[in-house]
Design an enzyme around this catalytic site. Structure first.
Site, PDB file in Angstrom:
ATOM      1  N   SER A 116       0.776  -1.174   0.052  1.00  0.00           N
ATOM      2  CA  SER A 116      -0.159  -0.150  -0.006  1.00  0.00           C
ATOM      3  C   SER A 116       0.829   1.418  -0.087  1.00  0.00           C
ATOM      4  CB  SER A 116      -0.659  -0.252   0.929  1.00  0.00           C
ATOM      5  OG  SER A 116      -1.693   1.554   1.672  1.00  0.00           O
ATOM      6  N   TYR A 140      -1.270   0.507  10.310  1.00  0.00           N
ATOM      7  CA  TYR A 140      -2.494  -0.009   8.894  1.00  0.00           C
ATOM      8  C   TYR A 140      -0.465  -0.507   7.843  1.00  0.00           C
ATOM      9  CZ  TYR A 140      -3.699  -1.079   3.979  1.00  0.00           C
ATOM     10  OH  TYR A 140      -3.442  -1.328   3.312  1.00  0.00           O
ATOM     11  N   LYS A 144       2.045  -3.092   6.586  1.00  0.00           N
ATOM     12  CA  LYS A 144       2.221  -3.637   5.147  1.00  0.00           C
ATOM     13  C   LYS A 144       3.655  -3.335   5.016  1.00  0.00           C
ATOM     14  CE  LYS A 144      -1.815  -4.220   3.090  1.00  0.00           C
ATOM     15  NZ  LYS A 144      -1.895  -5.254   2.539  1.00  0.00           N
TER      16      LYS A 144
HETATM   17  N1  UFG Z   1     -12.483  10.719   3.020  1.00  0.00           N
HETATM   18  C1  UFG Z   1     -13.687  12.514   3.545  1.00  0.00           C
HETATM   19  N2  UFG Z   1     -14.600  11.843   3.929  1.00  0.00           N
HETATM   20  C2  UFG Z   1     -14.736   9.986   3.330  1.00  0.00           C
HETATM   21  C3  UFG Z   1     -13.898   9.726   3.223  1.00  0.00           C
HETATM   22  C4  UFG Z   1     -12.487   9.718   2.867  1.00  0.00           C
HETATM   23  O1  UFG Z   1     -13.436  13.277   2.811  1.00  0.00           O
HETATM   24  O2  UFG Z   1     -15.570   9.577   4.031  1.00  0.00           O
HETATM   25  C5  UFG Z   1     -11.636  11.624   1.923  1.00  0.00           C
HETATM   26  C6  UFG Z   1     -10.454  11.556   2.829  1.00  0.00           C
HETATM   27  O3  UFG Z   1      -9.950  12.275   3.802  1.00  0.00           O
HETATM   28  C7  UFG Z   1      -8.722  11.335   1.306  1.00  0.00           C
HETATM   29  C8  UFG Z   1      -9.909  10.731   0.573  1.00  0.00           C
HETATM   30  O4  UFG Z   1     -10.943  11.043   0.626  1.00  0.00           O
HETATM   31  O5  UFG Z   1      -8.574  12.325   1.678  1.00  0.00           O
HETATM   32  C9  UFG Z   1      -9.317   9.212   0.427  1.00  0.00           C
HETATM   33  O6  UFG Z   1      -9.633   8.590   1.634  1.00  0.00           O
HETATM   34  P1  UFG Z   1      -9.870   7.010   1.533  1.00  0.00           P
HETATM   35  O7  UFG Z   1     -10.460   6.848   2.751  1.00  0.00           O
HETATM   36  O8  UFG Z   1     -10.592   6.724   0.359  1.00  0.00           O
HETATM   37  O9  UFG Z   1      -8.233   6.955   0.776  1.00  0.00           O
HETATM   38  P2  UFG Z   1      -6.918   6.786   1.784  1.00  0.00           P
HETATM   39  O10 UFG Z   1      -6.389   7.548   0.895  1.00  0.00           O
HETATM   40  O11 UFG Z   1      -7.371   7.713   3.581  1.00  0.00           O
HETATM   41  O12 UFG Z   1      -6.330   4.836   1.769  1.00  0.00           O
HETATM   42  C10 UFG Z   1      -6.165   4.502   1.113  1.00  0.00           C
HETATM   43  C11 UFG Z   1      -7.176   3.599   1.826  1.00  0.00           C
HETATM   44  C12 UFG Z   1      -5.784   3.060   1.908  1.00  0.00           C
HETATM   45  C13 UFG Z   1      -4.565   2.933   1.656  1.00  0.00           C
HETATM   46  C14 UFG Z   1      -4.034   4.205   0.845  1.00  0.00           C
HETATM   47  C15 UFG Z   1      -3.300   4.387   0.141  1.00  0.00           C
HETATM   48  O13 UFG Z   1      -8.232   2.720   2.670  1.00  0.00           O
HETATM   49  O14 UFG Z   1      -5.408   1.200   2.579  1.00  0.00           O
HETATM   50  O15 UFG Z   1      -5.332   4.936   0.181  1.00  0.00           O
HETATM   51  O16 UFG Z   1      -2.627   5.749   0.094  1.00  0.00           O
HETATM   52  F1  UFG Z   1      -3.941   2.966   1.718  1.00  0.00           F
END
Ligand code: UFG
Length: 323
Positions: A116, A140, A144
């Site tokens: 990841s 998490y 990884k």
């Molecule tokens: N976000 C929101 N509202 C929500 C959910 C997410 O604004 O309800 C925002 C988050 O703050 C972030 C973006 O949308 O800025 C993407 O969030 P995600 O949770 O979809 O993804 P992440 O970037 O946090 O993480 C994902 C996976 C992880 C992985 C990571 C690698 O969840 O498993 O990408 O970058 F490791």
């Protein structure tokens, strides 16, 4: 090839299995169905319901002999990993050790591992390449990274060749609509947007609009899950052909903000998708964008479906069946 896909009933796993089957490989899925689902299984493949904590079962399954193993079985909620690290230690780290030891004993010598972008943490520079400092901002991501380290040792000591694929933000669904299962209780942006669009949720919370980005919301590198699936096939072929191990960053190389994602979803779904600004989510870096130059060059990988309209449309096609 005869392949064992561990976690093959999950969101990414099912796309990986589809890709291997489409390319004429023989696939056995091993999954405990805790987050994966039966709808994601294909009739051409074998299925064994089991858990990576069950060592005797792993030994029995692997005694069947496989040319390679794809390991996607892990817990993946960043937030949950910070509150319940023990769960992540056991499922992600101990589970992987069980798999690796069973693979080693049964003579499996090729593993493609689902890593990841969460191993990197706050970027020191952009785009993020494979050599970027690894400083996971959450437990998490730490699990990884630890697994990547363990794989390096098993490569050295047991000659198990591996490819660690560091996904950036996996989104979208099979463009041909062959993956039926939706993610259960998603915590990621696109499935949440889709649940708002179908009416399952009332509104989206946008976590922070005061980041140092073009519109204040976080920027991520969204990559289509079918493109990621292809990378597994290419990586498996690569480690076999060259008897080597390596790590690859997989992204579309394009940064998209949360607001841009919401706008695109409104356009494609035709739904209002109510959204409100909420506080920042702890541990969220402002901007994460990959360079996938190494995967392009070494694996001859190419992101085919990772443009924003295709990402959103393929997601919507999967979700609108559940309207
Ligand atoms: N976000 C929101 N509202 C929500 C959910 C997410 O604004 O309800 C925002 C988050 O703050 C972030 C973006 O949308 O800025 C993407 O969030 P995600 O949770 O979809 O993804 P992440 O970037 O946090 O993480 C994902 C996976 C992880 C992985 C990571 C690698 O969840 O498993 O990408 O970058 F490791």
């Amino acid at each position: 090839m005869k392949l064992l896909v561990v976690g093959g009933a999950g969101y990414i796993g099912s796309h990986v299995v589809r890709c291997f089957l489409d390319n004429g490989h023989n696939v056995t899925v091993f999954d405990n169905l805790s987050t994966g689902c039966r709808e994601n299984l294909f009739k051409e493949g074998e299925f064994i319901q089991g858990d990576i904590l069950d060592i005797p079962l792993l030994q029995e399954v692997m005694a069947g002999g496989f040319d390679g193993l794809v390991h996607l079985a892990a817990l993946k909620s960043v937030e949950e990993s910070m509150s319940f690290p023990e769960k992540y230690s056991v499922n992600n780290i101990t589970g992987t050790l069980n798999l690796l030891n069973a693979a080693s004993e049964s003579g499996i010598r090729h593993i493609v591992f689902s890593s990841s972008a969460a191993i990197f943490g706050n970027p020191q520079y952009l785009p993020i390449d494979e050599d970027h400092l690894k400083n996971p901002p959450n437990y998490y991501g730490f699990t990884k990274l630890e697994i990547e380290h363990i794989l390096q040792w098993y490569d050295r000591l047991k000659k198990i060749r591996f490819a660690a694929l560091r996904y950036f933000n996996a989104v979208g669904y099979d463009p041909e609509g062959r993956i039926a299962g939706l993610e259960k209780n998603p915590a990621n942006l696109v499935p949440i947007i889709m649940e708002v669009a179908t009416g399952k949720r009332k509104k989206l919370q946008i976590f922070g609009d005061d980041y140092d980005t073009r519109d204040g919301t976080c920027i991520r590198d969204y990559v289509h899950v079918s493109d990621l699936a292809t990378a597994h096939l290419l990586a498996m072929e690569y480690i076999h052909k060259f008897n080597t191990s390596d790590c690859f960053n997989l992204g579309s190389e394009k940064g998209t903000s949360v607001l841009e994602m919401v706008e695109s979803a409104r356009e494609i779904t035709g739904k209002p998708i109510p959204a409100e600004i909420a506080p920042r989510r702890p541990g969220d870096p402002g901007n994460l964008v990959a360079t996938s130059a190494k995967a392009y060059k070494t694996l001859k990988w190419k992101a085919q479906y990772s443009d924003l309209p295709t990402l959103m449309e393929s997601s919507w096609n999967a979700y609108k069946k559940h309207l």
